[in-house]
Motif scaffolding. Structure first.
Motif, mmCIF file in Angstrom:
data_model
loop_
_atom_site.group_PDB
_atom_site.id
_atom_site.type_symbol
_atom_site.label_atom_id
_atom_site.label_comp_id
_atom_site.label_asym_id
_atom_site.label_seq_id
_atom_site.Cartn_x
_atom_site.Cartn_y
_atom_site.Cartn_z
ATOM 1 N N SER B 71 -4.789 -49.252 56.681
ATOM 2 C CA SER B 71 -4.319 -48.676 57.945
ATOM 3 C C SER B 71 -5.393 -47.779 58.567
ATOM 4 O O SER B 71 -5.486 -47.678 59.781
ATOM 5 N N ILE B 72 -6.224 -47.155 57.723
ATOM 6 C CA ILE B 72 -7.305 -46.329 58.265
ATOM 7 C C ILE B 72 -8.331 -47.219 58.971
ATOM 8 O O ILE B 72 -8.721 -46.963 60.108
ATOM 9 N N VAL B 73 -8.726 -48.296 58.289
ATOM 10 C CA VAL B 73 -9.725 -49.204 58.876
ATOM 11 C C VAL B 73 -9.193 -49.807 60.181
ATOM 12 O O VAL B 73 -9.819 -49.702 61.242
ATOM 13 N N VAL B 74 -8.003 -50.417 60.096
ATOM 14 C CA VAL B 74 -7.441 -51.090 61.279
ATOM 15 C C VAL B 74 -7.081 -50.069 62.355
ATOM 16 O O VAL B 74 -7.335 -50.285 63.547
ATOM 17 N N ILE B 97 4.286 -46.711 69.461
ATOM 18 C CA ILE B 97 5.478 -45.884 69.277
ATOM 19 C C ILE B 97 6.587 -46.737 68.667
ATOM 20 O O ILE B 97 7.303 -46.311 67.757
ATOM 21 N N LEU B 98 6.673 -47.968 69.155
ATOM 22 C CA LEU B 98 7.652 -48.914 68.633
ATOM 23 C C LEU B 98 7.450 -49.095 67.133
ATOM 24 O O LEU B 98 8.385 -49.105 66.347
ATOM 25 N N LEU B 99 6.151 -49.215 66.772
ATOM 26 C CA LEU B 99 5.777 -49.398 65.378
ATOM 27 C C LEU B 99 6.332 -48.262 64.522
ATOM 28 O O LEU B 99 6.687 -48.438 63.364
ATOM 29 N N GLN B 100 6.394 -47.075 65.144
ATOM 30 C CA GLN B 100 6.808 -45.897 64.406
ATOM 31 C C GLN B 100 8.327 -45.802 64.315
ATOM 32 O O GLN B 100 8.858 -45.201 63.397
ATOM 33 N N CYS B 130 2.034 -46.842 57.830
ATOM 34 C CA CYS B 130 0.939 -45.862 57.943
ATOM 35 C C CYS B 130 0.184 -45.953 59.259
ATOM 36 O O CYS B 130 -0.526 -45.016 59.642
ATOM 37 N N LEU B 131 0.290 -47.072 59.921
ATOM 38 C CA LEU B 131 -0.617 -47.378 61.024
ATOM 39 C C LEU B 131 -0.490 -46.442 62.236
ATOM 40 O O LEU B 131 -1.497 -45.943 62.761
ATOM 41 N N ALA B 132 0.754 -46.199 62.670
ATOM 42 C CA ALA B 132 0.958 -45.469 63.937
ATOM 43 C C ALA B 132 0.321 -44.068 63.954
ATOM 44 O O ALA B 132 -0.361 -43.722 64.918
ATOM 45 N N ALA B 187 3.033 -43.400 52.963
ATOM 46 C CA ALA B 187 2.530 -44.620 52.314
ATOM 47 C C ALA B 187 3.359 -44.945 51.071
ATOM 48 O O ALA B 187 3.702 -46.106 50.807
ATOM 49 N N VAL B 188 3.706 -43.903 50.296
ATOM 50 C CA VAL B 188 4.482 -44.101 49.077
ATOM 51 C C VAL B 188 5.891 -44.602 49.421
ATOM 52 O O VAL B 188 6.427 -45.507 48.772
ATOM 53 N N ILE B 189 6.461 -44.012 50.487
ATOM 54 C CA ILE B 189 7.776 -44.480 50.930
ATOM 55 C C ILE B 189 7.701 -45.962 51.297
ATOM 56 O O ILE B 189 8.563 -46.764 50.918
ATOM 57 N N GLY B 190 6.627 -46.346 52.005
ATOM 58 C CA GLY B 190 6.445 -47.748 52.388
ATOM 59 C C GLY B 190 6.351 -48.652 51.182
ATOM 60 O O GLY B 190 7.002 -49.701 51.125
ATOM 61 N N ALA B 191 5.553 -48.236 50.196
ATOM 62 C CA ALA B 191 5.357 -49.071 49.014
ATOM 63 C C ALA B 191 6.677 -49.259 48.260
ATOM 64 O O ALA B 191 7.034 -50.375 47.872
ATOM 65 N N ILE B 192 7.417 -48.164 48.087
ATOM 66 C CA ILE B 192 8.678 -48.262 47.333
ATOM 67 C C ILE B 192 9.697 -49.106 48.101
ATOM 68 O O ILE B 192 10.392 -49.948 47.520
ATOM 69 N N THR B 193 9.745 -48.910 49.415
ATOM 70 C CA THR B 193 10.642 -49.731 50.229
ATOM 71 C C THR B 193 10.293 -51.204 50.077
ATOM 72 O O THR B 193 11.173 -52.054 49.897
ATOM 73 N N GLY B 194 9.000 -51.500 50.140
ATOM 74 C CA GLY B 194 8.557 -52.884 49.975
ATOM 75 C C GLY B 194 8.993 -53.445 48.628
ATOM 76 O O GLY B 194 9.490 -54.564 48.539
#
Ligand SMILES: Nc1ncnc2c1ncn2[C@@H]1O[C@H](COP(=O)(O)OP(=O)(O)O)[C@@H](O)[C@H]1O
Ligand SMILES: [Mg+2]
Lengths: 255, 264
Positions: B71-74, B97-100, B130-132, B187-194
């Motif tokens: 997400s940092i690179v992109v 914003i939608l992404l968020q 993480c991206l937004a 990021a951790v929330i994202g990983a666990i959700t995934g």
């Protein structure tokens, strides 16, 4: 052969949009090599705009400006700009800030090192070369900014209220130092300020701008001899010139 | 120094009080262990199953860190495009914003369907969440450069590349770090959700999210608690790692990253 003026304004007008009121209108002025010209005028009368035209950062709407006979854009190499805020790069040390212009022109670090050391010596900052800007006082930052402007050995120095943010004592000291440096390097200076006393102290000529649109209302020749010192400020001749210029400025305000 | 010690003692006292309350509730209401295990049981489970927890945490950490780095690179690349033109910015900014605001749990199943089961899709979920913040903060940094500085560079005939490298990028670094700090927490929330959607695997081979599902079906409430602690520790570790890099990169010159010296 007559000498070419260092900066020549011929019927210069500037408007920022086709249907907007002009910011500057019909400026005619000739500045000779080695002159120190101050521009005073109420805020918003186009002083900064005028300097940016000379720097080639913005183009005249009509009329023309010649710097040493050249278009401002092509004369940039002989011109330096000093802004009201020191506009230093906070992530660079003092040394690397001073080196910026040389670096942008493609000089290597080794080449610039000697020049930078000399410049820091000149402005009395030899000790703080390795410091970062946030560690410096306002006056010291401004010295760095001036050293950076001098790095490219300019013939013309454009200064836009460089000492406006400093306290009066520091400002007076910086004024004296600026004149000392000019004594050594003999640039032509176009200096914008709000302070009539500062303008009179520094300049060989003070130009009073009237607002809406910005135009030359008066010119005052300051015939006080250089070098000027703290004593110059206490002289009657100085007071008389400050009073005279202040009066002209008030008249210009009223329009 | 003294006040820091006092602060630490206070935090410890609060923590002890919470543990006592937790134990007190179990005693007072005779809560069965499968509903709420005691702090002591949780601690014991945590210690005994440390190898499992460690393995799960490492899997989640890999996905979270991978997603964050991507997400940092992109995000920086997108911010560079955004910073180039106000036009592009106004056109596409609403979508960040939608992404968020799109709930990640709602799109996680879709990502799994498209990317397939496994750590890659878990990383993608972390990446999206993480991206937004990265885009928003870096764009802000790139466009908030002092106009006078841009003019100074132009005065010395700087190229657009020089303005980018020597002015816009360093100026936006503190802004980027604000974004990364925010993103490191989520990021951790994202990983666990995934991982909650990532299907089957064995305990010890799945990440924290998968292990949570498994512990739930087995009614291993004590292990569930241990996993929550592991997830929290992982989040904290990531956050402080980012803080450390931020300090490393900025403490020389940036006010927020260092105590400023008084100047006169
Ligand atoms: N880039 C710009 N676009 C539009 N208007 C501008 C711009 N720069 C300056 N102006 C306008 O021109 C006028 C003169 O501004 P400026 O030269 O900064 O005045 P001064 O320096 O004398 O205070 C102001 O009314 C200001 O709003
Ligand atoms: Mg101005």
């Amino acid at each position: 052969m007559t000498t070419v003026p260092e900066v020549l304004f011929k019927g210069v007008s500037k408007r920022f949009a086709a249907n907007a009121a002009p910011v500057l209108d019909g400026i005619d002025m000739s500045i000779e090599r080695g002159e120190f010209v101050s521009i005073v005028g109420p805020s918003g009368c186009g002083k900064s705009t005028l300097l940016k035209l000379v720097a080639g950062l913005s183009a005249c709407t009509s009329g023309e400006i010649a710097v040493n006979g050249m278009q401002p854009k092509n004369a940039r190499e002989m011109v330096s700009f000093v802004f009201q805020d020191a506009t230093l790069l906070p992530w660079r040390t003092v040394e690397r800030n001073v080196a910026l212009a040389l670096e942008l022109e493609g000089r290597t670090r080794d080449e610039t090192a000697a020049a930078v050391a000399k410049l820091l010596e000149l402005v009395g900052l030899a000790e703080v070369g390795k410091s970062y800007p946030r560690q410096l006082s306002g006056g010291m930052k401004m010295r760095v900014s001036i050293a950076r402007a001098l790095a490219t050995r300019p013939r013309v120095l454009l200064m836009d209220e460089p000492f406006a943010a400093l306290d009066e004592m520091t400002r007076d000291r910086m004024n004296e130092e600026l004149l000392r440096l000019r004594g050594e390097q003999n640039w032509t200076v176009l200096f914008v300020t709000h302070s009539v006393a500062e303008a009179v102290f520094l300049s060989s000529r003070v130009v009073v701008l009237a607002p809406h649109p910005g135009r030359v209302a008066h010119e005052v020749v300051v015939d006080l001899p250089y070098p000027r010192t703290g004593e110059t400020r206490e002289s009657e001749a100085f007071d008389a010139l400050v009073n005279k210029t202040s009066k002209l400025l008030r008249e210009a305000y009223r329009g | 120094m003294k006040s820091k010690l006092k602060l630490l003692l206070n935090s410890v006292a609060v923590f002890a009080a919470l543990l006592a309350m937790w134990q007190g509730i179990i005693w007072a209401f005779a809560v069965p262990s499968y509903m709420l295990p005691s702090p002591w049981v949780v601690a014991k489970t945590f210690a005994m199953r440390l190898p499992d927890l460690w393995a799960s945490t490492m899997i989640s950490a890999e996905a979270a860190v991978g997603g964050l780095l991507a997400s940092i690179v992109v995000g920086v690349l997108i911010a560079l495009v955004f910073a180039r033109s106000r036009w592009i910015r106004t056109m596409f900014y609403p979508y960040t914003i939608l992404l968020q605001t799109v709930p990640i749990v709602a799109i996680a199943p879709l990502i799994l369907m498209w990317v397939g089961q496994g750590i890659l899709s878990v990383g993608v979920v972390a990446f999206i969440i993480c991206l937004a913040p990265i885009i928003a903060n870096t764009t802000q940094g790139l466009v908030s450069v002092d106009e006078n500085l841009v003019q100074l560079f132009l005065m010395h005939n700087a190229s657009q590349g020089q303005i980018l490298r020597k002015l816009r990028l360093p100026h936006s670094l503190p802004y980027l770090f604000v974004g990364v700090r925010i993103s490191s927490g989520i990021a951790v929330i994202g990983a666990i959700t995934g991982e909650l959607f990532a299907g089957s695997g064995q305990v010890g081979r799945g990440g924290i999210g998968y292990s949570i599902l498994y512990a739930q079906t087995q009614v291993q409430t004590d292990y569930l608690f241990a996993l929550v602690i592991a997830a929290t520790v992982l989040g904290f570790t990531l956050f402080f790692a980012v803080m450390f890099f931020e300090w490393l990169a900025l403490h020389h010159w940036h006010e927020s990253a260092a105590e400023s010296r008084a100047d006169g």
